[in-house]
Design a protein around this motif. Sequence first.
Motif, PDB file in Angstrom:
ATOM      1  N   CYS A  26       0.804  -1.228   0.000  1.00 42.90           N
ATOM      2  CA  CYS A  26       0.000   0.000   0.000  1.00 42.90           C
ATOM      3  C   CYS A  26       0.839   1.280   0.000  1.00 42.90           C
ATOM      4  O   CYS A  26       0.293   2.376   0.018  1.00 42.90           O
ATOM      5  N   CYS A  44       3.978  -3.012   7.911  1.00 42.19           N
ATOM      6  CA  CYS A  44       3.364  -1.781   7.402  1.00 42.19           C
ATOM      7  C   CYS A  44       2.536  -1.142   8.516  1.00 42.19           C
ATOM      8  O   CYS A  44       1.789  -1.826   9.216  1.00 42.19           O
ATOM      9  N   CYS A  47      -1.494  -1.216   6.471  1.00 51.26           N
ATOM     10  CA  CYS A  47      -2.199  -2.470   6.139  1.00 51.26           C
ATOM     11  C   CYS A  47      -1.627  -3.684   6.876  1.00 51.26           C
ATOM     12  O   CYS A  47      -2.148  -4.793   6.743  1.00 51.26           O
TER      13      CYS A  47
HETATM   14 ZN   LIG Z   1       0.758  -1.567   3.645  1.00 48.86          ZN
END
Ligand SMILES: [Zn+2]
Length: 303
Positions: A26, A44, A47
């Motif tokens: 993302c 992350c 996400c």
């Molecule tokens: Zn991500």
Amino acid sequence: MDQLFQSAQPAPQAIQADPAHPCPVCAAESRRLFCKHGYWIRGCQSCEHRFAELRPDPSHVATVYDDCYFQGGGAGYPNYLAEAALLRRQGRRYAKLLTRYMQPGRLLDVGAAAGLILQGFCDYGWDGEGLEPNPKMAEFACRELALNVRTGSLEGFSGSGYDLITMIQVVPHFFDLQQAFQVASAQTLPGGFWLIETWNRDSLTARLLSKNWHEYSPPSVLHWFSPSGLQELAAQHGCELVAQGRPAKWINAAHAKSLLRYKLRHLPLRRFWSLLLALIPDSLNLPYPAEDLVWMLFQKPAA
Ligand SMILES: [Zn+2]
């Protein structure tokens, strides 16, 4: 056949750390979570996708998936070809499953290895091609199984359009995730499908074992997906989730024993466990408790 597999152990140090680490799914910021085998695993912030802190590099494929990966034991396979019958059966099982959603057509199997899973699909009427980074594996598929398996990785692939792209135990190994999915999307005909099988970071097993989960084994594994993360990635490249489930998986005892020896190598009583494992015949087929595996079927909309 043994002469096929002789080469030096890969040198993971050849892969350099990247100074900037946006999430490959993302693009949000990520942070270091823990270190495994000398590599940082990052998470992350948005996400929660997990990935190894390595610079994407095409030489990664040739370095990690050399012949040792398929015959060297450790995190790879003790002898991939010894599981030929099981792998062909796995291909047939998936091909049978897919009859609920599509008719056989043109298939590209990414990370086809020696073509054994692909052969199982061909048994069900698929017109199959394979793509495999290890030249000796691809050569075996062409020579021994008369299959069309090319040497290469998806990131640099150019084909002619497929009704189905299978990525079985492959997506965690992509050195350039976005590029790989972009190529997969471009190579999928309108209305075509992707079948992806991978380890599930959200599974109970993965959550209970935390950083000791066996799949945290960089540098051969670079990504740790959740089904929702994979769904987001597929959506970015125009494919929607159709179905998902847990694969029934069988491995032979030689493979299971090799994985266990690798995991037990730092524990006390190593010799005792080794002797105990030696009592199990290599040829025995064992059900693999695949709670931490998931298959997902995606479809590109018809034009
Ligand atoms: Zn991500």
